[in-house]
Design an enzyme around this catalytic site. Structure first.
Site, PDB file in Angstrom:
ATOM      1  N   ASP A 127      34.254 -26.395 -19.614  1.00 55.14           N
ATOM      2  CA  ASP A 127      35.510 -26.984 -19.121  1.00 55.14           C
ATOM      3  C   ASP A 127      36.244 -27.811 -20.187  1.00 55.14           C
ATOM      4  O   ASP A 127      37.412 -28.129 -20.022  1.00 55.14           O
ATOM      5  CB  ASP A 127      35.235 -27.892 -17.921  1.00 55.14           C
ATOM      6  CG  ASP A 127      34.776 -27.122 -16.706  1.00 55.14           C
ATOM      7  OD1 ASP A 127      34.785 -25.877 -16.757  1.00 55.14           O
ATOM      8  OD2 ASP A 127      34.398 -27.759 -15.705  1.00 55.14           O
ATOM      9  N   MET A 169      37.594 -20.824 -14.372  1.00 61.78           N
ATOM     10  CA  MET A 169      36.893 -22.072 -14.047  1.00 61.78           C
ATOM     11  C   MET A 169      37.697 -23.282 -14.515  1.00 61.78           C
ATOM     12  O   MET A 169      38.617 -23.155 -15.325  1.00 61.78           O
ATOM     13  CB  MET A 169      35.496 -22.067 -14.641  1.00 61.78           C
ATOM     14  CG  MET A 169      34.518 -21.243 -13.807  1.00 61.78           C
ATOM     15  SD  MET A 169      32.833 -21.371 -14.414  1.00 61.78           S
ATOM     16  CE  MET A 169      31.936 -20.652 -13.030  1.00 61.78           C
ATOM     17  N   VAL A 273      31.237 -15.034 -15.189  1.00 62.80           N
ATOM     18  CA  VAL A 273      31.390 -14.163 -16.371  1.00 62.80           C
ATOM     19  C   VAL A 273      31.808 -15.019 -17.568  1.00 62.80           C
ATOM     20  O   VAL A 273      31.416 -14.763 -18.713  1.00 62.80           O
ATOM     21  CB  VAL A 273      32.472 -13.090 -16.087  1.00 62.80           C
ATOM     22  CG1 VAL A 273      32.886 -12.365 -17.346  1.00 62.80           C
ATOM     23  CG2 VAL A 273      31.965 -12.096 -15.064  1.00 62.80           C
ATOM     24  N   GLN A 274      32.598 -16.066 -17.292  1.00 61.02           N
ATOM     25  CA  GLN A 274      33.098 -16.933 -18.367  1.00 61.02           C
ATOM     26  C   GLN A 274      31.985 -17.731 -19.045  1.00 61.02           C
ATOM     27  O   GLN A 274      32.146 -18.228 -20.145  1.00 61.02           O
ATOM     28  CB  GLN A 274      34.110 -17.943 -17.804  1.00 61.02           C
ATOM     29  CG  GLN A 274      35.354 -17.300 -17.272  1.00 61.02           C
ATOM     30  CD  GLN A 274      36.067 -18.214 -16.272  1.00 61.02           C
ATOM     31  OE1 GLN A 274      36.942 -18.967 -16.644  1.00 61.02           O
ATOM     32  NE2 GLN A 274      35.687 -18.138 -15.007  1.00 61.02           N
TER      33      GLN A 274
END
Ligand code: F6P
Length: 341
Positions: A127, A169, A273-274
């Site tokens: 993030d 995300m 997936v990220q």
């Protein structure tokens, strides 16, 4: 010295690169011993750990995930360690602990440090929302994955004259949405930092279609929410780790856009997936540097701090500074992105 290392919280590409770097620097550079606790702080509590030698970290630089396993843990269980710091240190004959993790893990690291445990933290999160460091490893990989997804979605969206809503995300900070949206040339970007107007998105799509561009891609962070009264939307509940359960903004927005536009709109939720797979070169380098500096900090007795990137330098920052304030996307970065929609 005998150094413990653990990975906690959500995994992130580059964790293995840190573990490898810690082991190399500690064993080869200083003649230390390193033990790795399994599944985050749970391993420390439950006595699940293993010795890490050079062979055990061979070939892991390019591997996603974490060879040690990771887990989130409730605060109450962590208190078992903070209340008995000396006993835990003695039990494992530890001279230092290097916890690698995000905001939750660094909060736990600070609690341990305040209770007397010799701790050097290493920040990680896809993030990129830890304020004490310019970047966290994992972010670059996540942005690359999301950008590639946007590139791919554009060609299929165009073939079918569709609107694609890509949910990426980002709970409280929209860095992944901002940078992948910019890099992928998304036509709209919605961030948690700024409630979005559905009307504006509808207008943007209509305007594109009126110019003969019969598709649009909107990149929305999972934590983004519509402006009050803009569309029906309720916030999710809070789970046992204090995280909001998201109500699926990507799906909701796609349904709303299709209803208002009368044009097909499809949601694509990129999700984990990220976070999976091999880290980018940038993330491998940053993670390796963090590992090296964490071991050096241990040898200086620089406890209660964590590694941080400032410009191009790695410095030590107090663990407290990592958790006092989230690094969110400032308004001027959003203005820059909007100018090319
Ligand atoms: O904090 C990192 C992160 O990947 C967030 O972007 C995301 O909201 C969350 O973790 C997902 O957590 P979990 O893997 O527990 O679903």
């Amino acid at each position: 010295m005998r150094i413990g290392v653990l990975t906690a919280g959500g995994d992130c590409p580059g964790l293995n690169a840190v573990i490898r770097s810690v082991v190399h620097r500690a064993l080869v550079g200083h003649g230390d011993e390193v033990i790795g606790f399994e599944d985050g702080f749970k391993g420390l509590l439950d006595g699940h750990y293993r010795a890490l030698d050079i062979n055990s970290v061979s070939g892991i630089l390019a591997r996603g995930g974490t060879i040690l396993g990771s887990a989130r843990m409730e605060r109450a269980r962590l208190r078992e360690v903070t209340d008995n710091c000396a006993a835990f240190q003695e039990r494992y004959r530890l001279d230092a602990l290097i916890p690698i993790g995000g905001e939750g893990t660094l909060t736990a690291a600070r609690m341990l440090s305040d209770a007397g445990f010799p701790v050097v933290g290493v920040p990680k999160t896809i993030d990129n929302d830890i304020s004490a460091t310019d970047r966290t490893f994992g972010f670059d990989t996540a942005v690359m994955v999301a950008t590639e997804a946007i590139d791919r979605l554009k060609t299929t969206a165009e073939s079918h004259q569709r609107v694609m809503v890509v949910e990426v995300m980002g709970r409280h900070a929209g860095w992944i949405a901002l940078e992948s949206g910019m890099a992928g040339g998304a036509h709209g970007i919605c961030l948690p930092e700024r409630p979005f107007e559905v009307d504006a998105l509808v207008k943007m799509v209509e305007e594109r279609f009126s110019r003969g561009k019969k598709f649009a891609v909107i990149c929305v962070a999972e934590g983004a929410h519509p402006a009050e009264g803009s569309m029906p939307y309720e916030k999710g509940e809070i789970d046992q780790y204090g995280h909001e359960r998201f109500a699926g903004i990507g799906n909701r927005l796609a349904v709303e856009l299709e209803r208002r536009l009368g044009t097909e709109a499809r949601p694509v939720i990129l999700g984990h997936v990220q976070r999976g797979g091999t880290p980018t070169a940038y993330d491998r380098v940053l993670a390796t540097r963090f590992g090296w500096h964490a071991v050096e900090a241990v040898h200086r007795g620089d406890f209660g701090n964590m590694t941080a990137l400032r410009g191009t330098d790695i410095v030590m920052a107090p663990l407290a500074s990592a958790i006092t304030e989230l690094k969110t996307v400032p308004a001027n970065r959003m203005d820059e992105a909007e100018s090319v929609f």
